[in-house]
Design a protein around this motif. Sequence first.
Motif, PDB file in Angstrom:
ATOM      1  N   ILE A 108       0.839  -1.207   0.000  1.00 30.68           N
ATOM      2  CA  ILE A 108       0.000   0.000   0.000  1.00 30.68           C
ATOM      3  C   ILE A 108       0.871   1.253   0.000  1.00 30.68           C
ATOM      4  O   ILE A 108       0.635   2.199  -0.759  1.00 30.68           O
ATOM      5  CB  ILE A 108      -0.958   0.008   1.215  1.00 30.68           C
ATOM      6  N   LYS A 109       1.887   1.245   0.837  1.00 30.81           N
ATOM      7  CA  LYS A 109       2.798   2.394   0.891  1.00 30.81           C
ATOM      8  C   LYS A 109       3.459   2.638  -0.460  1.00 30.81           C
ATOM      9  O   LYS A 109       3.540   3.774  -0.934  1.00 30.81           O
ATOM     10  CB  LYS A 109       3.862   2.166   1.962  1.00 30.81           C
ATOM     11  N   ALA A 110       3.939   1.553  -1.091  1.00 29.70           N
ATOM     12  CA  ALA A 110       4.600   1.684  -2.388  1.00 29.70           C
ATOM     13  C   ALA A 110       3.684   2.335  -3.413  1.00 29.70           C
ATOM     14  O   ALA A 110       4.118   3.173  -4.228  1.00 29.70           O
ATOM     15  CB  ALA A 110       5.062   0.315  -2.880  1.00 29.70           C
ATOM     16  N   VAL A 111       2.406   1.980  -3.368  1.00 28.56           N
ATOM     17  CA  VAL A 111       1.436   2.525  -4.321  1.00 28.56           C
ATOM     18  C   VAL A 111       1.056   3.963  -3.968  1.00 28.56           C
ATOM     19  O   VAL A 111       1.115   4.867  -4.805  1.00 28.56           O
ATOM     20  CB  VAL A 111       0.176   1.630  -4.373  1.00 28.56           C
ATOM     21  N   ILE A 112       0.669   4.178  -2.721  1.00 30.97           N
ATOM     22  CA  ILE A 112       0.152   5.482  -2.306  1.00 30.97           C
ATOM     23  C   ILE A 112       1.201   6.577  -2.452  1.00 30.97           C
ATOM     24  O   ILE A 112       0.892   7.720  -2.831  1.00 30.97           O
ATOM     25  CB  ILE A 112      -0.355   5.426  -0.840  1.00 30.97           C
ATOM     26  N   GLN A 113       2.466   6.262  -2.160  1.00 30.78           N
ATOM     27  CA  GLN A 113       3.491   7.305  -2.204  1.00 30.78           C
ATOM     28  C   GLN A 113       3.843   7.724  -3.635  1.00 30.78           C
ATOM     29  O   GLN A 113       4.615   8.659  -3.826  1.00 30.78           O
ATOM     30  CB  GLN A 113       4.743   6.862  -1.454  1.00 30.78           C
TER      31      GLN A 113
END
Length: 425
Positions: A108-113
């Motif tokens: 999720i972090k990889a996508v959202i950032q």
Amino acid sequence: MTIAQIHQLFLTYSTVCTDTRKITKDCIFFALKGDNFNGNKYAAEALQKGATYVIVDEKEYATSDQFILVEDVLQTLQQLGKYHRKHCTAKVIGLTGSNGKTTTKELIKAVIQKKYKTIATVGNLNNHIGVPLTLLTIKEDTEIAIVEMGANHLKEIEFLSNLAEPDYGYITNFGKAHLEGFGSTEGVIQGKSELYHYLTTNQKHIFLNADDPIQEAKLGTYIKKIGFSTSNEQYYKVELLNADPFVTIKVKDFTITSNLVGAYNFTNCCAAILMGKYFNITLPDIKNAIESYVPENNRSQILEQNGHKIILDAYNANPTSMAAALDNFNGLKVARKIVFLGDMFELGNTAAEEHQEIADKVGKMNFTTSFLVGENFAKTESEAVKLSSFNDLKNYLKEHPIQPMSNLLIKGSRGMALERILGIL
């Protein structure tokens, strides 16, 4: 000193430390206590190493203006995290579940950032100490904070939800984890669903795996839910193309090939895709983020060593994740498959039954060799190689080395530290 006053100091110095071995200049040191340590005793050392203030809860240690005396250091840390969260503009995504929390969080972090200034729980600091520490990493310009929440007993997720006050939430799954604390699978479902209770009570948004009947049943007619599904047309459509060994997904006209092994990682990827779409991140960026993410820390890592191809999934294990890993490994189209399974912890009075079920499962699969390691596995009835300890395994492998060109699955609970097998190979 009030929490508001401590928060003003925090805004000035902005870094919190709880370990004198990791002191940074001008930090605020919280002298936490544990069963075998008393942080108050190290408060003066923290100042010597560069801390500006130390928070203590034993009066005899408060010897200057740099010591802030409170009633309870842990409660103060938690209250500060909650106070800071209330004064932040960042949106918070709360994440829990029995399996896959940390991998899902990182995806999720990889996508959202790709689009937003994002912070997330570091590692698996997801408990009553880790959650407030995560909240305190939210900066003025942070737009989205992903807060992982772990639990091994009832009311813990409720407590952490009230600290983090998430705007969105996602439960990865409900499995046989921490049965000793939750008491049963039903207890696990009840405990993890405390996140749902917070979100529905406060009319917040919930992401869900709509193919999970438990999640569907729990949310019922709740309106503010956003889901993914392989078949239900009312949700965002995803398709698992392959998992031999890497998870490959089709979303609309895009094919996404991850660096994650096992069909059990399919839903972890889907959660990240769903949230990316919700937050208006383009599919090309989502594809790039997921395909660029490489697992580490003994979580579904693919390694090659001395001619062996290894799936290292030794960060943790419970009956649900163990069964999923075995099913995936058994289905791979490769020769010479060897499994190393370590004991599963925190199962309470179900430990014998759960270990026997896994041993029975292994016996029905076509593995070249199977190793069951640990006191619980050693007591099972099985034709596998059973060894009571890691040292026993080490000695066995010295006398019976693994043949080259083998495919290995290594999985066990954290306390077994089965990644040490790599040193033997």
